[in-house]
Design a protein around this motif. Structure first.
Motif, short mmCIF file in Angstrom:
data_model
loop_
_atom_site.label_atom_id
_atom_site.label_comp_id
_atom_site.label_asym_id
_atom_site.label_seq_id
_atom_site.Cartn_x
_atom_site.Cartn_y
_atom_site.Cartn_z
N PHE A 105 0.83 -1.21 0.00
CA PHE A 105 0.00 0.00 0.00
C PHE A 105 0.86 1.26 0.00
N CYS A 106 1.42 1.63 1.15
CA CYS A 106 2.19 2.87 1.22
C CYS A 106 2.99 2.90 2.51
N ALA A 152 0.74 -0.78 5.15
CA ALA A 152 0.27 0.60 5.19
C ALA A 152 0.80 1.16 6.50
N ILE A 153 1.92 1.87 6.44
CA ILE A 153 2.56 2.33 7.67
C ILE A 153 2.79 3.84 7.63
N GLY A 154 2.83 4.44 8.82
CA GLY A 154 3.05 5.88 8.91
C GLY A 154 1.98 6.65 8.17
N GLY A 155 2.43 7.51 7.24
CA GLY A 155 1.48 8.27 6.45
C GLY A 155 0.57 7.40 5.61
N GLU A 173 -0.82 -5.43 6.70
CA GLU A 173 -0.86 -4.79 8.02
C GLU A 173 -1.01 -3.28 7.90
N ILE A 174 -1.63 -2.70 8.92
CA ILE A 174 -1.72 -1.25 9.08
C ILE A 174 -0.98 -0.93 10.38
N GLY A 208 1.49 2.38 21.12
CA GLY A 208 2.21 1.11 21.02
C GLY A 208 2.76 0.81 19.65
N ALA A 209 2.43 1.66 18.66
CA ALA A 209 2.84 1.40 17.27
C ALA A 209 2.55 -0.06 16.91
#
Length: 300
Positions: A105-106, A152-155, A173-174, A208-209
């Motif tokens: 994703f991104c 899909a992490i961070g932004g 995962e997000i 918790g990220a």
């Protein structure tokens, strides 16, 4: 005479709704220098944001920078704003799927951009620019779906929250990893996440990220469904089929339904009710309404 007045009123109502949808969150009064940050973004090229519009009223927005896990370069941020403007002007549109090329994703922002605008003024301008763009994306009169493959992490996680729905593929995962950068979400993802999953769950995910896999996303209400395939083409077809359930029917009705929900989500109750009344007025006695009455439908 009466018919002419009614048509003029409908046109005025539609123009008012469009103007509200495109309204910027920030201006120079907030210290926002849009042209300044645009000039900075242009220095960091790479990747693209591609848009295709299908005859069935579904648009496909592709994040295309697979070498960097579809991280946003400066020019990609500019192109996202341009694509949102194009979608705002797409009168036949009913739905939108956002996904990333290369089966992921991104991964948020390109670190080259982040390092180059690490001073406070540039950082705040970037924050306000992306909040404006993603808020306009969220307000589009299109039912939007983030198709989450890979990460899909961070932004990238923030971008998913600007969509109405999220679909995930097996193994995806997000993850809101902002704390590892010494930050909190800056593109509006924190506030939107809280509205989607509630304040307690949002705080856990941010502090918790935590990696949110498809099973956990379903439990939290962050995802609507886990698709059966991780293959990019097959997953996109599944997402089209899922979205088509919600976009079947006249564009005027589907778009109005999205607008009613959007104003209910953002406005105080009395203002939302008045706007819902205005949107209702654009449909009552219109072609879709009259055709439905002519069919004399019986609801079972």
């Amino acid at each position: 005479m009466v018919l002419s007045m009614w048509k003029n009123l409908l046109q005025t109502t539609k123009e008012k709704i469009i103007q509200q949808r495109r309204m910027s969150l920030y201006s120079q009064a907030h210290g926002y220098e849009e042209e300044l940050i645009k000039k900075k973004f242009q220095e960091f090229a790479g990747g693209s944001i591609n848009l295709s519009k299908e005859d069935n009223g579904i648009g496909i927005l592709t994040l295309n920078n697979p070498k960097l896990m579809n991280a946003f370069t400066g020019t990609m941020m500019l192109e996202l704003q341009e694509r949102v403007t194009e979608l705002e002007n797409w009168k036949e549109g009913k739905g939108l799927i956002i996904y990333g090329a290369g089966n992921t994703f991104c991964s948020g922002s390109d670190l080259n951009v982040v390092k180059a605008i690490s001073n406070s003024q540039d950082g705040m301008n970037m924050c306000m620019f992306m909040q404006n763009t993603l808020t306009r994306l969220m307000r589009l009169p299109l039912i939007s779906v983030a198709l989450v493959q890979g990460k899909a992490i961070g932004g990238g996680a923030e971008l998913t929250t600007a969509c109405d729905f999220r679909l995930m593929t097996p193994g995806s995962e997000i993850r809101f990893v902002h704390k590892f950068m010494g930050l909190v979400p800056g593109w509006g993802g924190g506030a939107r996440l809280m509205r989607i999953v509630g304040s307690g769950a949002a705080l856990q995910l941010l502090s918790g990220a935590i990696r949110v896999d498809p099973e956990r996303a379903l439990r939290l209400g962050l995802s609507e469904e886990t698709l059966s395939s991780s293959d990019e083409a097959a997953a996109l077809e599944e997402a089209r089929a899922w979205l088509s359930q919600h976009t079947e029917g006249p564009a005027s009705v589907i778009r109005a339904a999205k607008e009613v929900v959007a104003v209910g989500r953002e406005l105080p109750m009395e203002a939302a009710l008045r706007t819902e009344k205005d949107i209702f007025g654009t449909l009552w006695g219109g072609p879709a309404n009259l055709q439905a009455l002519a069919r004399r439908p019986k609801h079972k």
